[in-house]
Design a protein around this motif. Structure first.
Motif, PDB file in Angstrom:
ATOM      1  N   LEU A 182       4.414  -5.602 -11.454  1.00 24.71           N
ATOM      2  CA  LEU A 182       3.140  -4.904 -11.499  1.00 24.71           C
ATOM      3  C   LEU A 182       2.177  -5.732 -12.342  1.00 24.71           C
ATOM      4  CD1 LEU A 182       5.360  -2.533 -11.127  1.00 24.71           C
ATOM      5  CD2 LEU A 182       3.569  -1.071 -12.018  1.00 24.71           C
ATOM      6  N   ILE A 183       0.905  -5.704 -11.994  1.00 24.46           N
ATOM      7  CA  ILE A 183      -0.092  -6.390 -12.813  1.00 24.46           C
ATOM      8  C   ILE A 183      -0.044  -5.860 -14.244  1.00 24.46           C
ATOM      9  CG2 ILE A 183      -2.581  -6.648 -13.198  1.00 24.46           C
ATOM     10  CD1 ILE A 183      -2.896  -6.737 -10.140  1.00 24.46           C
ATOM     11  N   LEU A 208      -0.690   1.525 -10.544  1.00 16.52           N
ATOM     12  CA  LEU A 208      -0.254   1.103  -9.213  1.00 16.52           C
ATOM     13  C   LEU A 208      -0.263   2.298  -8.275  1.00 16.52           C
ATOM     14  CD1 LEU A 208       1.322  -0.807  -7.163  1.00 16.52           C
ATOM     15  CD2 LEU A 208       3.414   0.037  -8.264  1.00 16.52           C
ATOM     16  N   TRP A 216       0.216  -1.209  -3.135  1.00 21.20           N
ATOM     17  CA  TRP A 216       1.290  -1.715  -2.282  1.00 21.20           C
ATOM     18  C   TRP A 216       1.501  -0.764  -1.112  1.00 21.20           C
ATOM     19  CZ3 TRP A 216       5.733  -2.571  -6.402  1.00 21.20           C
ATOM     20  CH2 TRP A 216       5.296  -3.482  -7.377  1.00 21.20           C
ATOM     21  N   ARG A 229      -4.459  -6.924  -4.179  1.00 27.00           N
ATOM     22  CA  ARG A 229      -4.907  -7.104  -5.559  1.00 27.00           C
ATOM     23  C   ARG A 229      -6.325  -7.675  -5.574  1.00 27.00           C
ATOM     24  NH1 ARG A 229       0.821  -9.181  -8.235  1.00 27.00           N
ATOM     25  NH2 ARG A 229       1.652  -7.076  -8.470  1.00 27.00           N
ATOM     26  N   ASP A 258      -3.861  -2.644  -8.333  1.00 25.86           N
ATOM     27  CA  ASP A 258      -2.589  -2.955  -7.694  1.00 25.86           C
ATOM     28  C   ASP A 258      -2.282  -1.874  -6.658  1.00 25.86           C
ATOM     29  OD1 ASP A 258      -0.469  -4.764  -7.601  1.00 25.86           O
ATOM     30  OD2 ASP A 258       0.383  -4.198  -9.533  1.00 25.86           O
TER      31      ASP A 258
END
Length: 198
Positions: free
Chosen positions: A183-184, A120, A149, A162, A147
């Motif tokens: 989180l993925i 991430l 953000w 995503r 991922d």
């Protein structure tokens, strides 16, 4: 009034300036030799040395709050790096505000995390929302970061990107601070969005 043709600028006769792109090795040599000093806040993006924005108190406080929270949540499963470089490719070594990466026994002493080691990336935006969305998102998508953000300090919301494609992210959504997110890489770990903000 009549003008001779040679006074009219023709678009196809204008010369285009070529930009010299720097690779990661050259960028490191600039740092080692003092061409770029340690106190200059820059990062290598697509072969260009780009100045980084100043960190205002809301930006710094949010980065600290979010990284502390993620370190507690992910203590046994990932490392949380704060404002440290990652290497996306030969021409890009950005410094995201937070990078959640694979645990490395030597703490990445011999290299910066690469896309296959990154779970991430997070950018904190108080004045940089536009560039984080329009410059960083395509860069991270092209590198295959699954991922990404953006913590919007002003609106206390989070932009989630995503499904990376070469031209950008296929999935983009905005969540408010009362939402939760995983989180993925760690779907079983629930992130309370309001805990990411001070």
């Amino acid at each position: 009034m009549h003008f001779a043709d040679d006074h009219i600028a023709k678009p196809n006769t204008m010369t285009q300036t070529r930009v010299r792109l720097w690779n990661v090795d050259e960028y490191h040599r600039m740092l080692e030799t003092g061409i770029i000093t340690a106190d200059e806040r820059v990062e290598l993006i697509d072969g260009q040395v780009i100045p980084m924005s100043a960190k205002n108190p809301p930006h710094a406080a949010t980065t600290l709050c979010a990284s502390d929270y993620l370190k507690r949540l992910l203590a046994e499963v990932a490392l949380v790096r704060v404002q440290d470089p990652i290497q996306l490719n030969q021409y890009s070594e950005p410094e995201p505000d937070i990078a959640v990466v694979r645990i490395d026994a030597r703490k990445y002493i011999d290299h910066h995390p690469a896309p296959n080691e990154i779970f991430l990336l997070i950018e904190v935006a108080d004045t940089t929302l536009d560039s984080d969305r329009k410059q960083k998102a395509p860069l991270y998508a092209k590198a295959g970061i699954a991922d990404y953000w953006i913590l919007d300090v002003n609106q206390r919301q989070i932009y989630v990107f995503r499904e990376p494609l070469l031209q950008g992210y296929n999935q983009q959504l905005i969540l408010q601070e009362d939402a939760t997110l995983s989180l993925i890489a760690f779907p079983e770990i629930e992130v309370q969005i309001n805990q990411l903000f001070p």
